[in-house]
Structures are given as structure tokens and as C-alpha cells.
Design an enzyme around this catalytic site. Structure first.
Site, PDB file in Angstrom:
ATOM      1  N   GLY A  27      30.452   0.352 -11.391  1.00 29.61           N
ATOM      2  CA  GLY A  27      29.582  -0.507 -10.609  1.00 29.61           C
ATOM      3  C   GLY A  27      29.084  -1.648 -11.458  1.00 29.61           C
TER       4      GLY A  27
ATOM      5  N   GLU B 183      25.809  -4.465 -11.381  1.00 30.60           N
ATOM      6  CA  GLU B 183      24.519  -4.674 -10.715  1.00 30.60           C
ATOM      7  C   GLU B 183      24.277  -6.108 -10.253  1.00 30.60           C
ATOM      8  OE1 GLU B 183      25.143  -4.037 -13.941  1.00 30.60           O
ATOM      9  OE2 GLU B 183      23.685  -4.935 -15.282  1.00 30.60           O
ATOM     10  N   ASN B 184      25.270  -6.775  -9.689  1.00 31.96           N
ATOM     11  CA  ASN B 184      25.061  -8.147  -9.257  1.00 31.96           C
ATOM     12  C   ASN B 184      23.898  -8.186  -8.265  1.00 31.96           C
ATOM     13  OD1 ASN B 184      27.204  -9.119 -10.859  1.00 31.96           O
ATOM     14  ND2 ASN B 184      28.656  -8.335  -9.349  1.00 31.96           N
TER      15      ASN B 184
ATOM     16  N   HIS C  96      22.286   4.044 -10.232  1.00 30.48           N
ATOM     17  CA  HIS C  96      22.308   3.302 -11.502  1.00 30.48           C
ATOM     18  C   HIS C  96      22.228   1.790 -11.257  1.00 30.48           C
ATOM     19  CE1 HIS C  96      23.456   2.624 -15.754  1.00 30.48           C
ATOM     20  NE2 HIS C  96      24.022   1.536 -15.248  1.00 30.48           N
ATOM     21  N   GLU C  97      23.091   1.303 -10.382  1.00 32.30           N
ATOM     22  CA  GLU C  97      23.110  -0.155 -10.157  1.00 32.30           C
ATOM     23  C   GLU C  97      21.819  -0.614  -9.490  1.00 32.30           C
ATOM     24  OE1 GLU C  97      25.232  -1.245 -11.972  1.00 32.30           O
ATOM     25  OE2 GLU C  97      26.653   0.409 -12.031  1.00 32.30           O
TER      26      GLU C  97
ATOM     27  N   HIS D 167      19.080  -1.094 -11.992  1.00 30.26           N
ATOM     28  CA  HIS D 167      19.143  -2.375 -12.713  1.00 30.26           C
ATOM     29  C   HIS D 167      18.317  -3.458 -12.020  1.00 30.26           C
ATOM     30  CE1 HIS D 167      21.834  -2.000 -16.108  1.00 30.26           C
ATOM     31  NE2 HIS D 167      22.800  -1.450 -15.388  1.00 30.26           N
TER      32      HIS D 167
ATOM     33  N   GLU E 232      20.748  -1.078 -20.413  1.00 31.68           N
ATOM     34  CA  GLU E 232      21.467   0.133 -19.988  1.00 31.68           C
ATOM     35  C   GLU E 232      20.723   1.435 -20.276  1.00 31.68           C
ATOM     36  OE1 GLU E 232      23.707  -0.022 -17.911  1.00 31.68           O
ATOM     37  OE2 GLU E 232      24.512  -2.056 -18.133  1.00 31.68           O
TER      38      GLU E 232
ATOM     39  N   ASP F  25      33.103  -6.482 -25.160  1.00 26.25           N
ATOM     40  CA  ASP F  25      34.009  -5.599 -24.410  1.00 26.25           C
ATOM     41  C   ASP F  25      34.705  -4.591 -25.332  1.00 26.25           C
ATOM     42  OD1 ASP F  25      33.436  -6.862 -22.027  1.00 26.25           O
ATOM     43  OD2 ASP F  25      35.156  -8.220 -22.139  1.00 26.25           O
TER      44      ASP F  25
ATOM     45  N   TYR G   4      23.551   3.268 -23.542  1.00 27.15           N
ATOM     46  CA  TYR G   4      23.144   4.029 -22.353  1.00 27.15           C
ATOM     47  C   TYR G   4      22.398   5.305 -22.766  1.00 27.15           C
ATOM     48  CZ  TYR G   4      26.554   1.325 -19.536  1.00 27.15           C
ATOM     49  OH  TYR G   4      27.253   0.330 -18.910  1.00 27.15           O
TER      50      TYR G   4
HETATM   51  N1  BES Z   1      26.306  -3.330 -16.148  1.00 26.16           N
HETATM   52  C1  BES Z   1      27.153  -2.205 -16.202  1.00 26.16           C
HETATM   53  C2  BES Z   1      28.618  -2.543 -16.256  1.00 26.16           C
HETATM   54  C3  BES Z   1      28.990  -3.435 -17.419  1.00 26.16           C
HETATM   55  C4  BES Z   1      28.493  -3.204 -18.680  1.00 26.16           C
HETATM   56  C5  BES Z   1      29.877  -4.454 -17.227  1.00 26.16           C
HETATM   57  C6  BES Z   1      28.860  -4.041 -19.730  1.00 26.16           C
HETATM   58  C7  BES Z   1      30.227  -5.272 -18.278  1.00 26.16           C
HETATM   59  C8  BES Z   1      29.729  -5.067 -19.527  1.00 26.16           C
HETATM   60  C9  BES Z   1      26.897  -1.261 -15.032  1.00 26.16           C
HETATM   61  O1  BES Z   1      25.572  -1.191 -14.660  1.00 26.16           O
HETATM   62  C10 BES Z   1      27.287   0.130 -15.468  1.00 26.16           C
HETATM   63  O2  BES Z   1      26.716   0.608 -16.403  1.00 26.16           O
HETATM   64  N2  BES Z   1      28.240   0.746 -14.781  1.00 26.16           N
HETATM   65  C11 BES Z   1      28.643   2.102 -15.056  1.00 26.16           C
HETATM   66  C12 BES Z   1      28.051   2.983 -14.000  1.00 26.16           C
HETATM   67  C13 BES Z   1      27.579   4.327 -14.462  1.00 26.16           C
HETATM   68  C14 BES Z   1      26.744   4.311 -15.710  1.00 26.16           C
HETATM   69  C15 BES Z   1      26.870   5.065 -13.358  1.00 26.16           C
HETATM   70  C16 BES Z   1      30.167   2.172 -15.008  1.00 26.16           C
HETATM   71  O3  BES Z   1      30.791   1.186 -14.640  1.00 26.16           O
HETATM   72  O4  BES Z   1      30.728   3.183 -15.350  1.00 26.16           O
HETATM   73 ZN    ZN Z   2      24.360  -0.277 -16.103  1.00 24.43          ZN
END
Ligand code: BES
Ligand code: ZN
Length: 671
Positions: free
Chosen positions: A338, A340-341, A364-365, A368, A387, A444, A452
């Protein structure tokens, strides 16, 4: 005035000298600069110097290691975007009208990557604004665009994206569920917004925006923003220099307009366009999906509890400030679970499992909306503020809507994940710090569970110290104090110490924030179900497979926790008998399926290679690509490595550019 452009052959231009004339680069190196150079770029750090009567004077420092934004330059307050989508060429012709808080004279540095800049215009006089690219394109950070302003408070930049713009995935009709229409979507976090439009691409800066999108009329656009007008016909002249009227007003085109009136960091900029259907599931929640009505039905069922979650979030963290909370289900290549846009969370379709377990990702989203979107990390070095806080907030929401057991199970899965990251980074302990040094590092590349789960553990530790009631009051006050700001770890610590007097004597804050590894006062969660699963996993080593009655009420997360607590590699025959009894390789739950396939590959079970291949070709979520490709390249023989390379060659085009980069780097490390 700029005397030199392009890549700098810096040894002839610089004398590295530790104590030269006051030109100091924050990275601790000092340089002398030969006249008549006025702007120089050294690796990713820019030093701008000017000739002053009394000699050289350093004028700027970077605000963020991942952006060329200059801390002495004004930050844009608003951007008005005009975007013409060219699906035949996988490009966007656009203009960005940037507004500064006041008139500025001198350089203004913006981030760009894979962008072609045609012209920069003063919107008031219509006169051209001089611009240059003082360095060449860095594959990770892009290249700075330098505007030379003279008492101007706005600049209209005319540009074009490239098919390789890393924030954009263009899907051909054949790659979509509709099979009839193309699709495009964005993923800007962490540093990809600069590949869509020139901007100060740092979370330290926040801006509002408006956007006018021109698309082929059968397609719909959605944005993480409010819709400003109904879809309408294009009007001649409205695109300005972004695109000719012949293109803008060509038959079969339509215009959609959006506005974001709350200031956001650029990484939260988002849109998608394609054949998108939608359905209301709550008073402020509508689900949108590309995958047709069957998927939309399933998504609407899965996310029916969104409103309850928003209310739980509001009770815990204060008012929901974003108006709507819509959800967009993307094609399977979406690289995250996900994103969080704001006003419209982006989701992978893999969260729709038919058992409402996608709720965790939505929680989670949603979380945010307070921790991340309201209070934003100033740079990626403080990513844990986004996070870690969100992981904590997510579990508090899950606890309210799904009960304490579920929240504890999530904490347990996270605990295991955190411990595994310690092994992954054993040779690079910097990345086990809550606040790592990310100078020159691609975010990345080092994405991990550390911000987290160590962030979660830190906040949980504070909660245990002061008690939940006091901690809840603290968190609410923290959010109310810093909302719509971008802050760093030091600001958080200061606020903590002021609001929880003496906390620094009870918790080793320095160890938590600056230390490597897992602090001794971190805690594994305790619950009957959690402990039972972990002990069943330990018994597997003695050859024991759980009995049917022991797993009768297990859902995906119980299985995930179980598999993740098994040894990394086991006897091939044991893997086969576990699967024979519980069909884990065919699970509809990708968390279970991938955890199992990873174990199977690591245990040398070649009979699962087919299933691994089809999984890697069906989904582009990096949470699944990373472990499967990693397991293959670490495989016992060359066969697995070759398989990884072949699958990637065949699946690559279906992955988002960010995922392509990540898999490429996994393969490169083991070539
Ligand atoms: N903001 C993140 C996704 C993200 C982080 C994109 C860093 C680009 C760079 C999003 O909120 C997230 O943490 N997604 C997790 C969801 C999970 C922790 C429930 C995912 O994608 O796995
Ligand atoms: Zn996140």
C-alpha cells in the site's frame, strides 16, 4: 553567471584541501574552486560559491542528502500542473508553474530525473528564464535543474517525461485486466516525483497543487487530491506552452481537474489513469479498481470496515484532516502493499484475499494520515518517524477493530522481520540504526523493516515506561503540535523530553536512536496464540508437523508467523510433507504462499520452481519479489541462479521501474 555546464572533470578544477579559505562542504571536505566557476557539483553534494570582495564564500548547503534542493533558496509553495498523456509514446507533455513565497533573485535548484526540459518562462512577462543542468544525470538522484531568476516569484517550466521515468508505470492494454485500455500510475516515494515534473523533491518541503490532465476520453483519471470539476472537453489555449492546441483539443480527448489544498511533500503526489470502476463503501470512502467488476465487488467487501477504522484512528490520534479516504486497487504489478497517498490510498490487489485480512494494510496506510502525511520525516534519514510511528498507530487501530490477539500477532510477525534484518545487514550495521546515515545511498536499495519495527519497538518501549494513558495523551499532543510540518528525530526527542520529564534517565534514547542492532529493552510480544505458534514452529525441527486440530482456526497471519519461525532451510522431504498436508504453495494468500516458496527454494526443493516462476510473473509487489529472487540467487547450484535470470528477463517488462531496479540489483550482487 554560469561559466561551465555539464559533467565536471573535478580533479583539474578542485584542490582538495582540508583547511582552505572558508569554503566548507557539510560532508567535511573542503575545496578551493578556480575562477571563474560559480557553481559546482561534487558527486551528489552541491556547493555553490560566489566571488565576494573578501574572497570565496560558501553560500549553500543541501537540505536533504537525496535532493539537490538548496537550503538558502526559497521553497515553492504551490505548483499548477498541466499534463497531456501520450499513451502511444508512454510520455507526458507538461508544464509546471511553480510559485515561490516571494520574489527571488539568483539560482533556484530543482530536482529532475529522465525529464526533457524544453523551456522556462516568466509567467508574468512571458520572457524566457535562463536555465541549465549543472551536472549530468545520476541514475539514482537525477540531475539538478538550475533556474536563474531575477526578482521573480514564479516560473513556468515546460517539460516532457520519458518512457523510463521511474515514478511511472505504463501498462499496455494486454497488461491490464480490461485488456482493452492502457493504464498508467505513479509511485513517487521515496525520490521519484522528480521523474514526473521538476520539483524540490525533498519531504522537508511541502506544497499545494492543482492539476489539469488531458486524456483519451474513454479513460478516467483519479488523483490523490480533490476533484475540482467534472470531466469536460478541452479548451483551446488552456494548455499554454505545455502542448499545442492541435494535440490538446484533438478528437476524443477529455480534461479532468484536481486540487490539493493542504501542503504535502512531493513523495505523496499521485495519479492513475485507465479503465477504472468505482463504488462507495462508506460516507467518505469510495473504492476504485482497474480489474473489472468482479475485483471491485471483492474489494468493496474487503474494505467495508474502512469507516470504523477512520473513527478508531480519530479517537486515538485526533481529527482526520484529509476529507476523503478513498482506496485505489492497482494492477498486480504495483510494487508495494500500500502507499499512503493522501485522500486516496493506493493498494496492491494481493491484499484482497476474501477474508478481510487486507484490513491490516488499510489500517497502516490510514494511520499514515496522521503519522507521515500530517507529520512528515524531514529527510529519509528520519524515515522511522513515518514508518515506525505508523506501524505503532496501525497496531493500535487493528487492536480496536480486530482485537488484541490480532495486533499481537502482527507485532510478532514484525519482531521476526526485525531480527531477520539484523542478519541481512550483519556486514552493514549502519542500516540497523533508527537514524542511519544515507548520504549517497539509494533509499530503494536499503528499504527494510528496521524503520518500521525498530521504530515501533522504540515507541512501544516509551509506552511501557509511562503507561498507555499518558502515552496516548503524548501522541495526540505530538500530532496536534507538528501537523503539516516536516520534522527530524531531534525535534521528536526534544518534544519527548519536554513532555515526559526525566524520560532520558529511564530509557537510553541515544542507544535507541543512534545504536546499531536491537536494544536489550526491546520486547518480543507475549500471547497464548503467539507463543503456541512459535513453539509449534520450533517442534518442526524434530520432524513434527502441526495436527489438523492445532491449525483449525488459523488464518493467513498465523501461517505466515509459523512459516517465518521455521529454520531457514530444512529437509526437502519435510517441506513436501508440510505442503502435502496443508497446500501452502497454492495458498490464495500471497504472504503464506511466498513465505512457503522461499522456504522451499532455500531447502533445495526443485519441484516448486514452476510455482515460483508463475508467482514472479503474476505479481510485482517487491515484498514478494525480494525474498524469492534472493532465495533463488542464494540457491544451492547454478540452476537456481539461471532460473532467476530467465524469469527476470521474461517478467521484467511487467514490473514497475522501481521493482525492476531492485531485482536488477539483487541479481547483480550474485552474478
Ligand atoms: N509508505 C510505505 C510504502 C513505501 C515505503 C513506498 C518506502 C516507497 C518507499 C507504505 O506505507 C508501506 O509501508 N507499505 C507496506 C504496508 C505494510 C507495512 C502493511 C507495504 O507495502 O508492504
Ligand atoms: Zn508505511
Amino acid at each position: 553567471m554560469l561559466h561551465r555546464q555539464g559533467t565536471l572533470d573535478w580533479p583539474p578544477l578542485f584542490n582538495k584541501d582540508r583547511k582552505m579559505r572558508g569554503i566548507h562542504c557539510a560532508g567535511a571536505e573542503r575545496y578551493t574552486v578556480r575562477e571563474p566557476l560559480t557553481e559546482v557539483v561534487v558527486a551528489h553534494r552541491i556547493i555553490e560559491v560566489d566571488i565576494h570582495r573578501r574572497g570565496w564564500r560558501r553560500k549553500m548547503a543541501r537540505l536533504d542528502p537525496h535532493s539537490y534542493t538548496d537550503s538558502s533558496h526559497p521553497l515553492a509553495k504551490h505548483v499548477a500542473l498541466t499534463l497531456y498523456f501520450d499513451f502511444a509514446a508512454n510520455t507526458i507533455h507538461g508544464s509546471a508553474l511553480l510559485t515561490l513565497p516571494s520574489a527571488h533573485t539568483g539560482h533556484l535548484l530543482l530536482d529532475t530525473r529522465s525529464l526533457l526540459v524544453h523551456s522556462v518562462i516568466d509567467p508574468v512577462s512571458g520572457a524566457p528564464i535562463p536555465f541549465s543542468f549543472p551536472s549530468s544525470d545520476d541514475p539514482v538522484f537525477g540531475r539538478p535543474l538550475s533556474l536563474s531568476l531575477s526578482a521573480q516569484s514564479a516560473a513556468l517550466i515546460v517539460f516532457c517525461t520519458s518512457p523510463s521515468s521511474s515514478a511511472l508505470q505504463w501498462l499496455s492494454p494486454a497488461q491490464t485486466a480490461s485488456k482493452a485500455y492502457p493504464f498508467v500510475y505513479t509511485q513517487c516515494q521515496s525520490i521519484h516525483a522528480r521523474s514526473i515534473f521538476p520539483c524540490q523533491d525533498t519531504p522537508a518541503a511541502r506544497l499545494t497543487f492543482s492539476a489539469r490532465l488531458n486524456l483519451p476520453s474513454p479513460l478516467t483519471a483519479v488523483m490523490a487530491a480533490a476533484r475540482a470539476a467534472d470531466t469536460r472537453d478541452p479548451i483551446a489555449g488552456e494548455a499554454g506552452p505545455a502542448c499545442s492546441d492541435a494535440l490538446w483539443c484533438s478528437p476524443g480527448r477529455a480534461v479532468e481537474e484536481f486540487v490539493m489544498d493542504r501542503p504535502i511533500p512531493t513523495y505523496l503526489f499521485a495519479f492513475a489513469a485507465g479503465c477504472i470502476a468505482s463504488r462507495d463503501v462508506g460516507p467518505r470512502t469510495r473504492v476504485h479498481a482497474e480489474g473489472g467488476l468482479v475485483l471491485l465487488d471483492a474489494a468493496a467487501r474487503e474494505f467495508a470496515g474502512a469507516e470504523d477504522m477512520i473513527r478508531a484512528g480519530e479517537a486515538l490520534f485526533g481529527p482526520y484532516e484529509w476529507g476523503r479516504f478513498d482506496l485505489l486497487v492497482l494492477p498486480p504489478s504495483f510494487p508495494y502493499g500500500g502507499m499512503e497517498n493522501p485522500m486516496m490510498v493506493f493498494l496492491t490487489p494481493t491484499v484482497i484475499k476474501g477474508d478481510a485480512s487486507g484490513a491490516q494494510v488499510v489500517a497502516h496506510e490510514l494511520a499514515h494520515s496522521w503519522t507521515g502525511n500530517l507529520i512528515t520525516n524531514k529527510t529519509n534519514e528520519h524515515f522511522w518517524l513515518n514508518e515506525g510511528f505508523t506501524t505503532y498507530a496501525e497496531r493500535r487501530i487493528v487492536e480496536v477493530v480486530q482485537g488484541e490477539e490480532r495486533a499481537v500477532l502482527n507485532t510478532g510477525i514484525g519482531w521476526k522481520g526485525l531480527n531477520e534484518e539484523m542478519e541481512r545487514f550483519a556486514d552493514n550495521m549502519e542500516f540497523t540504526k533508527l537514524k542511519p546515515n544515507l548520504e549517497g545511498i539509494d533509499p530503494d536499495e536499503v528499504y527494510s523493516q528496521v524503520p518500521y519495527e525498530k521504530g515501533f519497538q522504540f515507541l512501544w518501549r516509551i509506552e511501557r515506561q509511562i503507561g498507555r494513558l499518558a502515552f496516548d495523551v503524548f501522541v495526540k499532543k505530538y500530532i496536534a503540535t507538528f501537523k503539516f510540518q516536516s520534522i527530524d528525530t531531534e525535534t521528536f526527542l526534544e518534544f519527548l523530553k519536554v513532555n515526559v520529564p526525566g524520560i532520558e534517565n529511564q530509557i537510553d534514547l541515544k542507544l535507541w536512536v543512534e545504536g546499531t542492532g536491537i536494544p536489550p529493552d526491546a520486547m518480543e510480544p507475549v500471547s497464548t496464540i503467539y507463543s503456541k505458534i512459535v513453539s509449534l514452529a520450533n517442534e518442526f525441527k524434530q520432524g513434527k508437523i502441526p495436527k489438523e486440530e492445532e491449525v483449525a482456526d488459523w488464518s493467513g497471519q498465523e501461517w505466515e508467523l509459523y512459516i517465518e519461525n521455521l529454520p531457514k532451510s530444512v529437509e526437502a522431504s519435510q517441506v513436501a510433507s508440510l505442503d502435502a498436508r496443508y497446500q501452502l504453495a497454492e495458498s490464495r494468500d500471497y504472504e503464506v504462499k511466498v513465505a512457503f516458496l522461499q522456504l522451499a527454494v532455500s531447502s533445495g526443493c526443485k519441484e516448486y520452481h514452476g510455482e515460483v516462476e508463475s508467482t514472479l510473473k503474476q505479481v510485482g509487489r517487491m515484498k514478494y519479489l525480494r525474498p524469492l529472487y534472493t532465495a533463488l540467487v542464494h540457491g544451492t547450484g547454478d540452476e537456481e541462479k539461471m532460473l532467476a535470470r530467465r524469469i527476470f528477463a521474461e517478467a521484467r517488462d511487467s514490473y514497475h521501474p522501481i521493482a525492476q531496479g531492485v531485482v536488477q540489483s539483487i541479481l547483480a550482487k550474485h552474478s
